[in-house]
Design an enzyme around this catalytic site. Structure first.
Site, PDB file in Angstrom:
ATOM      1  CB  CYS A  81      -0.934   0.218   1.310  1.00 24.64           C
ATOM      2  SG  CYS A  81      -2.447   1.150   1.241  1.00 24.64           S
ATOM      3  CG  HIS A 186      -3.999  -3.476   3.126  1.00 20.04           C
ATOM      4  ND1 HIS A 186      -3.128  -2.773   3.739  1.00 20.04           N
ATOM      5  CD2 HIS A 186      -4.498  -2.212   1.989  1.00 20.04           C
ATOM      6  CE1 HIS A 186      -3.350  -1.231   2.949  1.00 20.04           C
ATOM      7  NE2 HIS A 186      -4.160  -1.133   2.506  1.00 20.04           N
ATOM      8  CD  GLU A 188      -2.265  -6.063   5.359  1.00 21.74           C
ATOM      9  OE1 GLU A 188      -2.713  -4.804   5.355  1.00 21.74           O
ATOM     10  OE2 GLU A 188      -1.715  -6.679   3.664  1.00 21.74           O
TER      11      GLU A 188
END
EC number: 4.3.2.10
Length: 212
Positions: A81, A186, A188
């Site tokens: 990001c 993202h 994650e």
């Protein structure tokens, strides 16, 4: 043990990135120590927020040189990001010079009917480097999670490893050069696909450790 330095520069919650790395078998260490970056097997630079405060934090912690040295020396590196955006030279969001590791700039999405800015939520990747190790084992157009109003525009389009389309605008969603990879989305927060991307990154780090 695969030790990954997760750079702490006060730009977002690092817990999710660390949890994702732990899930795929790495040992993350949150740090702002140049020595830790040198000792680690790989580096992850996450980040949420604005361009100018981010680069100021990196410089105030004397992390710019260690980051550049690690990348120049071939240490595996993953930007996420904002951690992708600050690798570039400039941003339309701010006045500060970026790290300048990747030639190019960071641009804002154009307003157009039917889209919202920020680009937020799940969207499909289109691979432009489909054989890259980061994408191994993924479906052809995986859904991943985005939250951003700005996107990177590299001078060398060959660095783009994947794109995403928001409205009529197709933009860079990931870059790859040597052992440097960085993504706008993202991983994650991207469920199974995101964990697979993190696992692929860690696997490449482990392979490199075996031959070095």
């Amino acid at each position: 043990m695969t030790l990954i330095a997760v750079i702490d520069y006060d730009m977002g919650n690092l817990h999710s990135a660390c949890k994702g790395l732990e899930t795929v078998g790495a040992v993350p260490k949150i740090t702002d120590s140049p020595l830790d970056l040198e000792k680690a097997d790989a580096i992850v630079l996450p980040g949420v927020g604005s361009f100018d405060p981010a680069v100021r934090q990196i410089r105030s912690r004397h992390l710019e040189k260690p980051i550049k040295a690690a990348i120049a020396n071939g240490k595996p590196f993953l930007g996420i990001c904002l951690g992708l955006q600050i690798l570039f030279e400039t941003s339309e969001e701010g006045q500060e010079a970026g790290l300048g590791i990747i030639p190019g700039t960071v641009r804002r999405f154009r307003s157009e009917p039917g889209i919202t800015i920020p680009h937020m939520g799940w969207n499909q990747l289109d691979f432009t480097q489909p054989d890259h190790a980061l994408w191994q084992g993924l479906p052809p157009h995986p859904h991943v999670y985005f939250v951003h109003s700005y996107y990177v525009d590299p001078l060398d389009s060959h660095l783009t490893a994947a794109t995403v389309t928001h409205g009529s605008q197709t933009v860079t969603a990931a870059i790859a050069r040597d052992r440097l990879v960085a993504v706008q989305f993202h991983p994650e927060k991207s469920s199974t696909n995101g964990l697979k991307i993190l696992a692929n990154f860690v696997q490449q780090v482990q392979k490199l450790a075996l031959v070095s």
